[in-house]
Structure formats: structure tokens, C-alpha cells
Motif scaffolding. Structure first.
Motif, PDB file in Angstrom:
ATOM      1  N   MET A 166       0.823  -1.167   0.002  1.00 13.96           N
ATOM      2  CA  MET A 166      -0.023   0.242  -0.266  1.00 13.96           C
ATOM      3  C   MET A 166       0.716   1.196  -0.020  1.00 13.96           C
ATOM      4  SD  MET A 166      -3.088  -1.275   2.615  1.00 13.96           S
ATOM      5  CE  MET A 166      -3.758   0.434   2.930  1.00 13.96           C
ATOM      6  N   GLU A 167       1.929   1.203   0.894  1.00 10.49           N
ATOM      7  CA  GLU A 167       2.911   2.305   0.718  1.00 10.49           C
ATOM      8  C   GLU A 167       3.377   2.641  -0.539  1.00 10.49           C
ATOM      9  OE1 GLU A 167       4.835   2.966   5.121  1.00 10.49           O
ATOM     10  OE2 GLU A 167       5.566   1.238   3.897  1.00 10.49           O
ATOM     11  N   SER A 168       3.828   1.423  -1.335  1.00 12.65           N
ATOM     12  CA  SER A 168       4.407   1.701  -2.784  1.00 12.65           C
ATOM     13  C   SER A 168       3.406   2.174  -3.545  1.00 12.65           C
ATOM     14  CB  SER A 168       4.667   0.327  -3.088  1.00 12.65           C
ATOM     15  OG  SER A 168       5.337   0.308  -4.376  1.00 12.65           O
ATOM     16  N   ALA A 169       2.055   1.776  -3.611  1.00 13.56           N
ATOM     17  CA  ALA A 169       1.007   2.541  -4.351  1.00 13.56           C
ATOM     18  C   ALA A 169       1.037   3.818  -4.044  1.00 13.56           C
ATOM     19  CB  ALA A 169      -0.215   1.731  -4.193  1.00 13.56           C
ATOM     20  N   TYR A 170       1.088   4.300  -2.813  1.00 12.22           N
ATOM     21  CA  TYR A 170       0.883   5.612  -2.242  1.00 12.22           C
ATOM     22  C   TYR A 170       2.121   6.505  -2.828  1.00 12.22           C
ATOM     23  CZ  TYR A 170       1.029   9.651   0.759  1.00 12.22           C
ATOM     24  OH  TYR A 170       1.041  10.841   1.351  1.00 12.22           O
ATOM     25  N   LYS A 171       3.242   6.130  -2.789  1.00 15.30           N
ATOM     26  CA  LYS A 171       4.452   6.684  -3.311  1.00 15.30           C
ATOM     27  C   LYS A 171       4.336   6.808  -4.715  1.00 15.30           C
ATOM     28  CE  LYS A 171       7.307   5.210   0.613  1.00 15.30           C
ATOM     29  NZ  LYS A 171       8.208   4.575   1.046  1.00 15.30           N
ATOM     30  N   ASP A 172       3.766   5.760  -5.342  1.00 18.89           N
ATOM     31  CA  ASP A 172       3.547   5.923  -7.053  1.00 18.89           C
ATOM     32  C   ASP A 172       2.436   6.966  -7.423  1.00 18.89           C
ATOM     33  OD1 ASP A 172       5.656   4.238  -7.161  1.00 18.89           O
ATOM     34  OD2 ASP A 172       4.513   2.354  -7.637  1.00 18.89           O
ATOM     35  N   GLY A 173       1.786   7.408  -6.315  1.00 18.31           N
ATOM     36  CA  GLY A 173       0.612   8.183  -6.719  1.00 18.31           C
ATOM     37  C   GLY A 173      -0.739   7.458  -6.912  1.00 18.31           C
ATOM     38  N   LYS A 174      -0.733   6.329  -6.802  1.00 25.30           N
ATOM     39  CA  LYS A 174      -1.957   5.438  -7.175  1.00 25.30           C
ATOM     40  C   LYS A 174      -2.855   5.605  -6.049  1.00 25.30           C
ATOM     41  CE  LYS A 174       0.283   2.091  -9.907  1.00 25.30           C
ATOM     42  NZ  LYS A 174       0.910   0.867 -10.098  1.00 25.30           N
TER      43      LYS A 174
END
Length: 66
Positions: free
Chosen positions: A23-31
Motif C-alpha cells: 500500500m505504501e508503494s502504491a501511495y508513493k507511486d501516486g495510485k
């Protein structure tokens, strides 16, 4: 759909650390615009893990007030 406004991890079952890091990765990717947790105790996630939103259930029945 370009992004999701809020994604909550509902309860601490399974590999919550792996799920939360995804979820953090998706947050950092702007998703995702925001991520959060629901029905977690303080020790379910490490202190350095980001929690933008922590949903809590509060009600008289939780405390035995009849």
C-alpha cells in the motif's frame, strides 16, 4: 480511474507488513491519495510505519455500558 482517495487495511490478518508495504508503494507511486488502518492495536504495525488514518470503533457496547 487515476487514483484511489483512501485505502484502509481493515484488520490485522495475514502478512499485514507485506500488505501495508505494498500500500505504501502504491501511495508513493501516486495510485493512492491516503492509506490507513482499521481495527489494529498499536503493536500490530511497527512504530516507523506510516499511518495517515487510523479508524477506531467507539460505542457503549464496547465498554459494557448497558
Amino acid at each position: 480511474m487515476d487514483y484511489i482517495d483512501l485505502l484502509l487495511l481493515h484488520e490485522p490478518t495475514g502478512d499485514v507488513h507485506e500488505i501495508y508495504h505494498a500500500m505504501e508503494s502504491a501511495y508513493k507511486d501516486g495510485k493512492l491519495r491516503a492509506i490507513g488502518i482499521s481495527n489494529f492495536l498499536d503493536f500490530d504495525l511497527e512504530a516507523d510505519e506510516m499511518r495517515e488514518i487510523k479508524q477506531l470503533e467507539i460505542g457503549k457496547s464496547l465498554f459494557g455500558w448497558w
